[in-house]
Design a protein around this motif. Structure first.
Motif, mmCIF file in Angstrom:
data_model
loop_
_atom_site.group_PDB
_atom_site.id
_atom_site.type_symbol
_atom_site.label_atom_id
_atom_site.label_comp_id
_atom_site.label_asym_id
_atom_site.label_seq_id
_atom_site.Cartn_x
_atom_site.Cartn_y
_atom_site.Cartn_z
ATOM 1 N N ALA A 35 0.831 -1.196 0.000
ATOM 2 C CA ALA A 35 0.000 0.000 0.000
ATOM 3 C C ALA A 35 0.869 1.251 0.000
ATOM 4 C CB ALA A 35 -0.915 -0.004 1.217
ATOM 5 N N GLN A 36 0.387 2.284 -0.688
ATOM 6 C CA GLN A 36 1.104 3.552 -0.702
ATOM 7 C C GLN A 36 1.013 4.230 0.656
ATOM 8 O OE1 GLN A 36 -0.891 5.316 -4.230
ATOM 9 N NE2 GLN A 36 1.172 5.782 -4.918
ATOM 10 N N GLN A 37 2.091 4.878 1.039
ATOM 11 C CA GLN A 37 2.076 5.650 2.273
ATOM 12 C C GLN A 37 1.263 6.932 2.053
ATOM 13 O OE1 GLN A 37 6.462 5.488 2.562
ATOM 14 N NE2 GLN A 37 6.153 4.736 4.642
ATOM 15 N N GLN A 38 0.657 7.425 3.143
ATOM 16 C CA GLN A 38 -0.291 8.521 3.039
ATOM 17 C C GLN A 38 0.340 9.852 3.445
ATOM 18 O OE1 GLN A 38 -3.133 7.713 1.794
ATOM 19 N NE2 GLN A 38 -3.108 5.493 2.070
ATOM 20 N N VAL A 39 -0.057 10.900 2.718
ATOM 21 C CA VAL A 39 0.338 12.271 3.032
ATOM 22 C C VAL A 39 -0.939 13.106 3.077
ATOM 23 C CG1 VAL A 39 1.642 14.303 2.300
ATOM 24 C CG2 VAL A 39 2.574 12.004 1.895
ATOM 25 N N LEU A 40 -1.157 13.801 4.175
ATOM 26 C CA LEU A 40 -2.328 14.662 4.313
ATOM 27 C C LEU A 40 -1.990 16.060 3.818
ATOM 28 C CD1 LEU A 40 -5.240 15.077 5.377
ATOM 29 C CD2 LEU A 40 -4.225 15.720 7.579
ATOM 30 N N TYR A 86 2.528 24.902 -6.198
ATOM 31 C CA TYR A 86 3.530 24.083 -5.519
ATOM 32 C C TYR A 86 2.954 22.709 -5.187
ATOM 33 C CZ TYR A 86 6.608 28.131 -4.760
ATOM 34 O OH TYR A 86 7.446 29.198 -4.922
ATOM 35 N N LEU A 87 1.744 22.698 -4.632
ATOM 36 C CA LEU A 87 1.116 21.431 -4.269
ATOM 37 C C LEU A 87 0.857 20.568 -5.504
ATOM 38 C CD1 LEU A 87 -1.351 22.733 -1.558
ATOM 39 C CD2 LEU A 87 0.559 21.168 -1.183
ATOM 40 N N ARG A 88 0.388 21.197 -6.556
ATOM 41 C CA ARG A 88 0.132 20.443 -7.782
ATOM 42 C C ARG A 88 1.417 19.837 -8.337
ATOM 43 N NH1 ARG A 88 -2.216 23.335 -13.202
ATOM 44 N NH2 ARG A 88 -1.291 21.933 -14.704
ATOM 45 N N THR A 89 2.501 20.587 -8.270
ATOM 46 C CA THR A 89 3.791 20.088 -8.748
ATOM 47 C C THR A 89 4.229 18.868 -7.957
ATOM 48 O OG1 THR A 89 4.453 22.298 -9.453
ATOM 49 C CG2 THR A 89 6.208 20.704 -9.119
ATOM 50 N N LEU A 90 4.009 18.892 -6.644
ATOM 51 C CA LEU A 90 4.367 17.753 -5.807
ATOM 52 C C LEU A 90 3.450 16.565 -6.057
ATOM 53 C CD1 LEU A 90 5.932 16.531 -3.344
ATOM 54 C CD2 LEU A 90 4.121 17.501 -1.915
ATOM 55 N N MET A 91 2.154 16.820 -6.131
ATOM 56 C CA MET A 91 1.183 15.736 -6.179
ATOM 57 C C MET A 91 1.063 15.081 -7.547
ATOM 58 S SD MET A 91 -1.665 17.762 -3.886
ATOM 59 C CE MET A 91 -2.961 16.534 -3.924
ATOM 60 N N HIS A 92 1.319 15.846 -8.612
ATOM 61 C CA HIS A 92 1.101 15.319 -9.955
ATOM 62 C C HIS A 92 2.358 15.319 -10.822
ATOM 63 C CE1 HIS A 92 -3.158 15.239 -9.109
ATOM 64 N NE2 HIS A 92 -3.111 16.507 -8.749
ATOM 65 N N TRP A 123 3.615 8.477 -3.059
ATOM 66 C CA TRP A 123 2.677 8.495 -1.938
ATOM 67 C C TRP A 123 1.259 8.757 -2.430
ATOM 68 C CZ3 TRP A 123 6.352 12.732 -1.970
ATOM 69 C CH2 TRP A 123 7.618 12.347 -1.521
ATOM 70 N N ARG A 124 0.309 8.440 -1.564
ATOM 71 C CA ARG A 124 -1.082 8.793 -1.827
ATOM 72 C C ARG A 124 -1.418 10.033 -1.014
ATOM 73 N NH1 ARG A 124 -6.654 5.977 0.264
ATOM 74 N NH2 ARG A 124 -8.037 7.529 -0.634
ATOM 75 N N LEU A 131 -9.165 10.542 7.435
ATOM 76 C CA LEU A 131 -8.004 9.756 7.837
ATOM 77 C C LEU A 131 -8.408 8.326 8.188
ATOM 78 C CD1 LEU A 131 -6.103 12.374 10.018
ATOM 79 C CD2 LEU A 131 -5.482 11.570 7.744
ATOM 80 N N THR A 132 -9.524 8.175 8.868
ATOM 81 C CA THR A 132 -10.012 6.835 9.216
ATOM 82 C C THR A 132 -10.327 6.035 7.941
ATOM 83 O OG1 THR A 132 -10.976 7.621 11.273
ATOM 84 C CG2 THR A 132 -11.809 5.540 10.405
ATOM 85 N N LYS A 133 -10.895 6.700 6.965
ATOM 86 C CA LYS A 133 -11.253 6.042 5.706
ATOM 87 C C LYS A 133 -10.030 5.538 4.961
ATOM 88 C CE LYS A 133 -13.672 6.881 1.337
ATOM 89 N NZ LYS A 133 -14.444 7.864 0.551
ATOM 90 N N ILE A 134 -8.997 6.378 4.848
ATOM 91 C CA ILE A 134 -7.840 5.992 4.040
ATOM 92 C C ILE A 134 -6.908 5.033 4.777
ATOM 93 C CG2 ILE A 134 -7.891 8.156 2.772
ATOM 94 C CD1 ILE A 134 -5.529 9.124 4.418
#
Length: 308
Positions: free
Chosen positions: A2-7, A105-111, A189-190, A303-306
């Motif tokens: 499973a991918q590790q999670q980043v909030l 910045y967030l888009r660059t990291l996430m995608h 990461w997810r 967080l509980t869901k993921i």
């Protein structure tokens, strides 16, 4: 595996991101990682609403106040810094909680984003000289002939980003807007994303209240200390909202009340642009209206869901 999670907790300025990130990090053994361009600089902790000393003691924070005002922070450079902090958190068994409103910045990291080749030495100086010689309006019109898409996204007086776009065109013969659409290496990461989307009137009032609170906290002395050093006007960190207006006040060009009013108006305009960007560029997992909900309960459910 499973991918590790980043909030990710994001939203416009003054919407309550930091308080939510602090609460979540405190409850889940997390580290708050800055995702706001101006909070990365070291000279304006009050003006840019960086975490207080007490908040930093209660929960680990990263990438706040780590660069001098003179350094340029690109989305790609921030992505590398943030990626290193995320890895450090996960290795230590902590939850990475990205917090900030710099959407690109967030888009660059996430995608991911295509790697733009470095420009040859001297091109940036050439582009800056042309901006000065031509004037902002003529420079913008010329850039629009080569990259109308990027011009539509830039404020008319944003010298740094206009110069960067022209520099990329000179170096590559390809518009920056096209480079930015390129696919980069996807992160390992997810991401779970919480967007704070307040009602406009509430946010406008909150921006004004926060600016006045900064004045009481000593922001005039903070900004004056930088002004007295006679910094180069081209330094990227001087773009922090309120700094140009207070500089004008120190030069005798604006009364303090006018500087306050204009600084608040510019911050409100920025918040509006942020919300436009989030509506068109981001698909959050949870949308919170901080007018009626601090967002903690919805974030806990996410967080509980993921995690299950």
């Amino acid at each position: 595996m499973a991918q590790q999670q980043v909030l990710v907790i994001t939203g416009p300025t003054a919407s309550g991101k930091s308080a939510l990130a602090l609460a979540v990090a405190a409850g889940h053994g997390g580290t708050v990682i800055n995702a706001d361009a101006m909070q990365t600089y070291d000279a304006f902790p009050i003006l840019t609403a960086q975490p207080t000393a007490e908040e930093r003691q209660s929960v680990p924070h990263a990438l706040y106040g780590v660069l001098p005002l003179s350094e340029t922070l690109s989305a790609a450079r921030w992505r590398d810094l943030a990626s290193a902090e995320i890895e450090r958190c996960l290795t230590a068994g902590r939850m990475p909680v990205l917090c900030g409103g710099s959407g690109l910045y967030l888009r660059t990291l996430m995608h991911g984003i295509a790697a733009i080749p470095d420009a040859p030495d001297g091109l940036r100086d050439q582009a800056n000289a042309e901006w000065k010689a031509m004037g902002a309006e003529a420079f913008r019109a010329r850039l629009a002939e080569k990259d109308s898409a990027i011009v539509e996204r830039l404020k008319p007086g944003d010298r740094q980003r206009h110069v960067r776009a022209w520099e990329v065109w000179l170096a590559t013969g390809r518009p920056l807007s096209i480079w930015q659409k390129g696919e980069g290496q996807p992160p390992p990461w997810r991401f779970a994303t919480v967007l704070l989307a307040p009602e406009r009137g509430w946010l406008r009032a909150r921006i004004e209240t926060r600016f006045d609170a900064m004045l009481k906290m000593g922001v005039l002395d903070e900004v004056r200390a930088v002004f007295d050093q006679k910094p180069d006007a081209r330094w990227p960190g001087l773009k922090a909202h309120g700094a140009p207006e207070l500089f004008a006040h120190f030069r005798g060009e604006l009364t303090l009340e006018d500087a306050r009013r204009i600084g608040i108006d510019h911050t409100r305009q920025y918040a509006k642009r942020q919300m436009t960007w989030f509506r068109h560029q981001m698909t959050p997992d949870v949308v919170v209206d901080p007018t009626t909900d601090l967002g903690l309960e919805q974030t806990e459910k996410l967080l509980t869901k993921i995690e299950t």
